[in-house]
Design a protein around this motif. Sequence first.
Motif, PDB file in Angstrom:
ATOM      1  N   PRO A 629       1.640  14.931  22.253  1.00  0.00           N
ATOM      2  CA  PRO A 629       2.632  14.527  21.243  1.00  0.00           C
ATOM      3  C   PRO A 629       3.802  15.496  21.084  1.00  0.00           C
ATOM      4  O   PRO A 629       4.934  15.063  20.917  1.00  0.00           O
ATOM      5  N   ASP A 630       3.539  16.805  21.122  1.00  0.00           N
ATOM      6  CA  ASP A 630       4.600  17.767  20.820  1.00  0.00           C
ATOM      7  C   ASP A 630       5.755  17.708  21.821  1.00  0.00           C
ATOM      8  O   ASP A 630       6.916  17.593  21.422  1.00  0.00           O
ATOM      9  N   GLN A 633       7.659  14.389  21.299  1.00  0.00           N
ATOM     10  CA  GLN A 633       8.473  14.341  20.083  1.00  0.00           C
ATOM     11  C   GLN A 633       9.735  15.180  20.234  1.00  0.00           C
ATOM     12  O   GLN A 633      10.820  14.773  19.804  1.00  0.00           O
ATOM     13  N   GLN A 637      13.690  13.851  20.110  1.00  0.00           N
ATOM     14  CA  GLN A 637      14.697  14.410  19.211  1.00  0.00           C
ATOM     15  C   GLN A 637      15.974  14.766  19.951  1.00  0.00           C
ATOM     16  O   GLN A 637      17.062  14.688  19.383  1.00  0.00           O
ATOM     17  N   THR A 643      10.870  10.321  14.954  1.00  0.00           N
ATOM     18  CA  THR A 643       9.458   9.946  14.890  1.00  0.00           C
ATOM     19  C   THR A 643       9.073   9.649  13.437  1.00  0.00           C
ATOM     20  O   THR A 643       9.219  10.508  12.563  1.00  0.00           O
ATOM     21  N   MET A 646       2.917   9.529  14.286  1.00  0.00           N
ATOM     22  CA  MET A 646       2.397   9.728  15.638  1.00  0.00           C
ATOM     23  C   MET A 646       0.945  10.195  15.535  1.00  0.00           C
ATOM     24  O   MET A 646       0.622  11.058  14.719  1.00  0.00           O
ATOM     25  N   ALA A 656       2.355   5.649  18.360  1.00  0.00           N
ATOM     26  CA  ALA A 656       3.524   6.350  17.820  1.00  0.00           C
ATOM     27  C   ALA A 656       4.537   5.308  17.374  1.00  0.00           C
ATOM     28  O   ALA A 656       4.716   4.276  18.037  1.00  0.00           O
ATOM     29  N   LEU A 658       8.600   4.909  16.203  1.00  0.00           N
ATOM     30  CA  LEU A 658       9.869   5.603  16.346  1.00  0.00           C
ATOM     31  C   LEU A 658      10.987   4.771  15.735  1.00  0.00           C
ATOM     32  O   LEU A 658      10.882   3.538  15.623  1.00  0.00           O
TER      33      LEU A 658
END
Length: 714
Positions: A629-630, A633, A637, A643, A646, A656, A658
């Motif tokens: 996920p990190d 995400q 961005q 987001t 998630m 997730a 968005l």
Amino acid sequence: MPYLGSEDAVKELKKALCNPHIQGDKLRYRNAIQRGLDVSGVFMEMVKASATVDIVQKKLVYLYMCTYAPLKPDLALLAINTLCKDCSDPNPMVRGLALRSMCSLRMPGVQEYIQQPIVNGLRDKASYVRRVAVLGCAKMHNLHGDSEVDGALVNELYSLLRDQDPIVVVNCLRSLEEILKEEGGVVINKPIAHHLLNRMSKLDQWGQAEVLNFLLRYQPRSEEELFDILNLLDSYLKSSSPGVVMGATKLFLILAKKFPHVQTDVLMQVKGPLLAACSSESRELCFAALCHVRQILHSLPGHFSSHYKKFFCSYSEPHYIKLQKVEVLCELVNDENVQQVLEELQGYCTDVSADFAQAAVFAIGGIARTYTDQLVVQTFRDLVWLCPQCTEAVCQALPSCEGNIQDSEGKQALIWLLGVHGENIANAPYVLEDFVENVKSETFPAVKMELLTALLRLFLSRPAECQDTLGRLLHYCIEEEKDMAVRDRGLFYYRLLLAGVDEVKRILCSPKSDPSLGLLEDQTERPVNSWASAFNTLVPVYGKARWAAISKYQGAGRRNPELPNTAYFATSGPLIPAENKERVQELPDSGALMLVPNLQLTAEYFEKTWLSLQVAYQQVFPWQGAVHPDPLQTALQVVNIQTIAMSRAGAQPWKAYLSAQDDTGCIFLTELLSDPENLEIQVSVKQNEARTETLNSFISVLKTVIGTIGAIKS
């Protein structure tokens, strides 16, 4: 005492303002004005209170008028009459305050009242009044909106560039820039440029920085004139103000674009001020200075190498400054400081911040691409011991460290890593085979014993590739080796193999972690002229693409106040693996699609809108591996896709949600649904307006981001 927000408090205040005993006491009268209430109901009393010679009281009343005039437009006409009268007051301070307050009124029809006071203020004898009047010209132009530029007013401002007061000169430049922005801004010709250069010494630091920025628009006609200007500005490279130093540096770099040696000399001179800014107590100044240091290192690698300790991280520094310093340290490594830098980075790998620890591992991996000696290999070995989550990053970087390592400690560290984590290193058996081929010439018994252990461990995970090599090594150690410790180790392993593979695994093997990490990429040297125009701007902080988008939307926001607020700040979220980072930053523009940054949608609004819309696009893509996920995400961005929610890593199924919005107001709502069992991810998109072309552009951006992070094979 009545409650501050009640009607009784306002009535009491109105009585106090009308009380002649309080009016006669200046201090009590000021206290009545400064009560901090919603006092829009006492507008008439406040207008009457402006009839005083007390400057402090007038300031308070003027502030009140500017605040509440939009709420009381009819009564505000009385305030305008009072302000117009004060614009003719004998006291220049009163005239300036009244004119500034008139220009700050935000109400319809005020333009016709302030035009003549502004013209009179431009010709006032007092410099303070002229300063206010010059800035009032820009405010009046903004109030007029899209009306034509007043040529007479522009000529008046150009003539005031030769005013005796230096602040008036700088204010004229800013006002002309605002008034003429649709025509390209203020024009700097030779007479104006030379006049500004001669007045530089009389300006304050803010004015000097502004003038240096405007001088970028002037191009000298000859080399003689060019070097005369540079000689005149040379002293400003040593100014105590970082803004003046950066402005002078940028001007030097732009004017001397045909003289690389001059550019290099200038960058050498500003090394000291930049280092001082990097150690500043102001975090914003420190961060901006670090970004500019990295920009300089693109063209002058190792420019700050002798001061590498200045970029060591302090415990109290914020996360984003630490990340910048680690990036700088990677570019300052050389033969003299590599050991000290590696020791410092090794300490960061156990930091309480997982993101910062990960960045330190990436940094060591980047150094390993250049320095393949025993220091890097030993650091990798220590990292695996101290920070097990760094294992995968170490395995990716290790193949670049197999150079000519002659030191015993370096050989042992490399062999240990190949043995313990060889199943994740493609060429591990063949590197160990090279050591076995040269085992007879090896002079260090410790290396031979480490080689025995490593090859036996690797044999358990890759038997087909290691069986023959292990047999030859055991034969040599038992039959030919003269060192008794090595011979005993070989006999022990031979007898252990006779007891069975399970027994060998029980004794030799231990659990190992398997996180997903990446590596930093090396940076190529670039000419100074490729980034000189971006120096002393926010481009080094935000990046060229993001700053262009921010500037575009800020300009659009002034023309269309209904657009969402686009001001946002650089985040220091989780780092993207280096092999993906470069590709994410080079995402295609996707035609005319421009997504608004920092869109704010609540979860409730998203859910309500999602349920009310139909799916406009849905497709399933193959997905390799688990979703992280990190990095995903962070990559979203970058392209201004926000987001909403998630799932955590490892959730089944993984979801997730968005959101994004383009510059026309079209909103895109997206659902990502990953099924690890089927190795696929489903993308569903809804939009509030049916626009096929815009939807296709958004899908292109979304697929590119997901493909970059998750290796989608579309």
